[in-house]
Design an enzyme around this catalytic site. Structure first.
Site, mmCIF file in Angstrom:
data_model
loop_
_atom_site.group_PDB
_atom_site.id
_atom_site.type_symbol
_atom_site.label_atom_id
_atom_site.label_comp_id
_atom_site.label_asym_id
_atom_site.label_seq_id
_atom_site.Cartn_x
_atom_site.Cartn_y
_atom_site.Cartn_z
ATOM 1 N N GLN A 17 11.231 82.668 39.141
ATOM 2 C CA GLN A 17 11.886 82.642 40.450
ATOM 3 C C GLN A 17 11.457 83.741 41.438
ATOM 4 O O GLN A 17 11.251 83.467 42.621
ATOM 5 C CB GLN A 17 13.413 82.696 40.269
ATOM 6 C CG GLN A 17 14.150 82.582 41.583
ATOM 7 C CD GLN A 17 15.655 82.416 41.497
ATOM 8 O OE1 GLN A 17 16.326 82.475 42.501
ATOM 9 N NE2 GLN A 17 16.220 82.197 40.324
ATOM 10 N N GLU A 140 16.667 87.892 35.848
ATOM 11 C CA GLU A 140 17.720 88.106 36.836
ATOM 12 C C GLU A 140 18.866 89.030 36.386
ATOM 13 O O GLU A 140 19.134 90.063 36.990
ATOM 14 C CB GLU A 140 18.283 86.726 37.221
ATOM 15 C CG GLU A 140 19.508 86.740 38.091
ATOM 16 C CD GLU A 140 19.221 87.255 39.490
ATOM 17 O OE1 GLU A 140 18.346 86.697 40.149
ATOM 18 O OE2 GLU A 140 19.882 88.217 39.922
ATOM 19 N N ASP A 169 16.166 88.104 41.385
ATOM 20 C CA ASP A 169 14.996 87.236 41.546
ATOM 21 C C ASP A 169 14.631 86.984 43.009
ATOM 22 O O ASP A 169 13.700 87.566 43.537
ATOM 23 C CB ASP A 169 15.252 85.892 40.858
ATOM 24 C CG ASP A 169 15.111 85.993 39.352
ATOM 25 O OD1 ASP A 169 14.521 86.959 38.874
ATOM 26 O OD2 ASP A 169 15.603 85.095 38.649
ATOM 27 N N GLY A 248 33.501 97.539 53.169
ATOM 28 C CA GLY A 248 33.352 98.528 54.232
ATOM 29 C C GLY A 248 34.707 99.101 54.606
ATOM 30 O O GLY A 248 35.576 99.269 53.759
ATOM 31 N N GLY A 249 34.884 99.363 55.889
ATOM 32 C CA GLY A 249 36.153 99.926 56.332
ATOM 33 C C GLY A 249 37.191 98.858 56.646
ATOM 34 O O GLY A 249 38.276 99.173 57.149
HETATM 35 N N1 CAO Z 1 -4.122 80.907 32.138
HETATM 36 C C1 CAO Z 1 -4.090 81.606 30.983
HETATM 37 N N2 CAO Z 1 -3.110 82.486 30.704
HETATM 38 C C2 CAO Z 1 -2.136 82.640 31.606
HETATM 39 C C3 CAO Z 1 -2.119 81.938 32.828
HETATM 40 C C4 CAO Z 1 -3.179 81.040 33.084
HETATM 41 N N3 CAO Z 1 -3.231 80.343 34.202
HETATM 42 N N4 CAO Z 1 -1.023 82.306 33.504
HETATM 43 C C5 CAO Z 1 -0.390 83.197 32.758
HETATM 44 N N5 CAO Z 1 -1.049 83.397 31.588
HETATM 45 C C6 CAO Z 1 -0.700 84.300 30.513
HETATM 46 C C7 CAO Z 1 -0.743 85.753 30.917
HETATM 47 O O1 CAO Z 1 -2.041 86.248 30.886
HETATM 48 C C8 CAO Z 1 0.167 86.345 29.870
HETATM 49 O O2 CAO Z 1 -0.539 86.478 28.658
HETATM 50 P P1 CAO Z 1 -0.493 87.808 27.718
HETATM 51 O O3 CAO Z 1 0.938 88.211 27.593
HETATM 52 O O4 CAO Z 1 -1.102 87.317 26.417
HETATM 53 O O5 CAO Z 1 -1.297 88.861 28.349
HETATM 54 C C9 CAO Z 1 1.199 85.256 29.719
HETATM 55 O O6 CAO Z 1 0.628 84.059 30.147
HETATM 56 C C10 CAO Z 1 2.417 85.490 30.625
HETATM 57 O O7 CAO Z 1 3.120 86.471 30.104
HETATM 58 P P2 CAO Z 1 4.514 86.929 30.730
HETATM 59 O O8 CAO Z 1 4.839 88.225 30.072
HETATM 60 O O9 CAO Z 1 4.472 86.992 32.207
HETATM 61 O O10 CAO Z 1 5.474 85.723 30.332
HETATM 62 P P3 CAO Z 1 6.834 85.713 29.520
HETATM 63 O O11 CAO Z 1 7.280 84.297 29.546
HETATM 64 O O12 CAO Z 1 6.725 86.338 28.195
HETATM 65 O O13 CAO Z 1 7.826 86.605 30.398
HETATM 66 C C11 CAO Z 1 8.995 87.244 32.382
HETATM 67 C C12 CAO Z 1 8.437 86.096 31.549
HETATM 68 C C13 CAO Z 1 9.530 86.659 33.676
HETATM 69 C C14 CAO Z 1 10.111 87.940 31.613
HETATM 70 C C15 CAO Z 1 7.844 88.260 32.689
HETATM 71 O O14 CAO Z 1 6.799 87.554 33.311
HETATM 72 C C16 CAO Z 1 8.263 89.401 33.561
HETATM 73 O O15 CAO Z 1 8.935 90.340 33.132
HETATM 74 N N6 CAO Z 1 7.821 89.371 34.834
HETATM 75 C C17 CAO Z 1 8.036 90.466 35.764
HETATM 76 C C18 CAO Z 1 9.436 90.473 36.239
HETATM 77 C C19 CAO Z 1 9.840 89.169 36.873
HETATM 78 O O16 CAO Z 1 9.237 88.697 37.811
HETATM 79 N N7 CAO Z 1 10.921 88.616 36.373
HETATM 80 C C20 CAO Z 1 11.595 87.574 37.097
HETATM 81 C C21 CAO Z 1 11.308 86.257 36.667
HETATM 82 S S1 CAO Z 1 12.414 85.213 37.519
HETATM 83 O O17 CAO Z 1 13.794 85.303 36.611
#
Ligand code: CAO
Length: 416
Positions: A17, A140, A169, A248-249
């Site tokens: 998001q 979030e 988000d 607020g106030g």
């Molecule tokens: N081709 C190949 N690999 C891809 C890709 C693509 N097109 N797009 C993404 N990937 C891979 C990335 O390289 C990564 O791989 P590695 O971990 O092996 O290096 C993986 O997919 C994505 O990892 P991630 O850590 O982003 O995904 P997750 O599902 O484990 O975590 C989230 C999700 C949201 C917790 C994490 O992305 C995060 O903390 N993001 C930053 C904070 C954020 O934006 N959070 C809000 C999300 S909205 O609620």
């Protein structure tokens, strides 16, 4: 109609998001937003909370309108090559992967800056760089807890509470959009790109600044007169949860209207603005309160504010929330009905302004979404459907100079 961001090309490497909310906003305003997704699966929200089998979930469609979708495996050498070409001709790359994911993929800030020194690289992370939690993945509610919203939301006799509003988000995405636009303006002056980073914790805290105000007031004077704990309850050394008190106030509270016993949303929010005391008394049929020393000033009212709210609820008992607001608005009293999602979805004013829009979609039929909350005199953002997974892969690759045979080959090795 020419849109202000037309000609700005954005690589949208976002998911869930926070990032998608940012790039969607920029797409509404004219940017060419290319969402890069993993072949076969794409953004995880395409499958989350589906209401129609085999059709992208509303979670995805409501955050990815007006974008193109390019499938690309950026962990494969061939996929990296395509991405590099795209980077060379784009203005902005936006990402919200977990900490270090982009570096592991081989696209550190240094590498991106080397590939395209004019490109703006915008990131969302849970915590800011160098923070002692900067290795954490964040969603979030985690951000709402880390940014001070949860400890200050809810009732004093209940646990910390999460808001339904996406403070972690979408709010962070809006902060990032401001950062990107600022960096684009900066680039016009310097010719250089830069890194823009926004953390979810910081963005939540930015919206909780009045609570940091209250923390400092509490430390100085030992109490907070606008909180329900005043004057009868106890204060500790941290800002308490204040239920529905006005921040607020201006004291305020959620008050019961007719049928509250059966309708959980038969309430209004009522604000007692200091200078509006006279019209409030007139609206409530309590002219004797106007000059009564026990009611006349905000200070005099505060110790028995809940008794005043009870009197207002007695006045509201035979009025629906809509009838009550229709009366109170004539007296210039800041108030609103507590509106449900159903009421908002069908609100004619929101439909007319483009805040709630109905969007046709190839697979879903039409769906409702929230359109631009920002209105312009010279532009009306038009919301189009979110793309199907990989819908624009051929178009984007052809634009980068790939032949039909090249595209076929990329498909063969599952790079797109
Ligand atoms: N081709 C190949 N690999 C891809 C890709 C693509 N097109 N797009 C993404 N990937 C891979 C990335 O390289 C990564 O791989 P590695 O971990 O092996 O290096 C993986 O997919 C994505 O990892 P991630 O850590 O982003 O995904 P997750 O599902 O484990 O975590 C989230 C999700 C949201 C917790 C994490 O992305 C995060 O903390 N993001 C930053 C904070 C954020 O934006 N959070 C809000 C999300 S909205 O609620």
């Amino acid at each position: 109609m020419t849109k202000p961001l037309e000609g700005i090309k954005i690589i949208d490497f976002t998911h869930v998001q926070a990032g998608p909310a940012c790039t969607q906003l920029l797409a509404w305003f004219g940017a060419d937003v290319i969402k890069v997704e993993r072949p076969g699966s794409g953004d995880v929200t395409r499958n989350q909370l589906r209401d129609i089998p085999d059709a992208d979930a509303l979670y995805f469609t409501m955050l990815n309108s007006n974008k193109k979708s390019l499938t690309l495996d950026t962990k494969k050498a061939e996929g990296k090559e395509v991405l590099e070409k795209l980077i060379r001709e784009s203005d902005v790359l936006v990402e919200n992967f977990g900490p270090g994911a982009l570096d592991r993929m081989g696209f550190s800030w240094e590498r991106l800056n080397e590939l395209n020194p004019k490109m703006i690289v915008a990131s969302v992370k849970g915590f800011s760089d160098g923070h002692h939690y900067d290795d954490l993945k964040v969603y979030e509610n985690v951000a709402q807890c880390a940014g001070g919203a949860a400890s200050t939301t809810g009732f004093w006799d209940g646990p910390p509470t999460i808001s339904a509003a996406a403070l972690g988000d979408s709010n962070t995405g809006m902060h990032l959009a401001i950062g990107i636009l600022t960096a684009l303006l900066g680039r016009d002056k310097t010719g250089k790109g830069q890194k823009v980073a926004v953390s979810m914790q910081d963005s939540v805290l930015n919206l909780c600044r009045v609570k940091l105000r209250d923390q400092q007031r509490l430390e100085r004077v030992g109490y907070l007169e606008e909180y329900p704990q005043y004057p009868h309850g106890e204060f500790s050394d941290v800002v308490p949860r204040g239920g529905n008190a006005g921040g607020g106030g201006q004291p305020g509270w959620v008050l019961k209207c007719k049928d509250w016993e059966t309708d959980p949303n038969a309430y209004i929010y009522f604000t007692i603005q200091g200078h509006a005391w006279e019209p409030i008394c007139k609206a409530l049929g309590k002219p004797e309160w106007i000059d009564d020393p026990a009611y006349k000033t905000a200070e005099a009212r505060q110790p028995h504010i809940f008794e005043i709210f009870k009197t207002i609820e007695a006045w509201l008992a035979d009025k629906t929330k809509f009838e009550a607001v229709d009366i109170l608005r004539k007296f210039d009293i800041p108030c609103a009905p507590v509106l449900t999602m159903k009421e908002l979805a069908n609100d004619p004013s929101l439909r007319a302004s483009g805040t709630i829009v109905e969007v046709p979609h190839k697979k879903r039929g039409s769906y409702l979404t929230v359109g631009s909350p920002i209105k312009f005199s010279d532009m009306k953002p038009h919301v189009t459907a979110s793309p199907l997974l990989g819908e624009h892969t051929d178009e984007v690759l052809a634009g980068l100079g790939y032949s039909q045979q090249d595209i076929f080959n990329l498909r063969e090795i599952k790079a797109v």
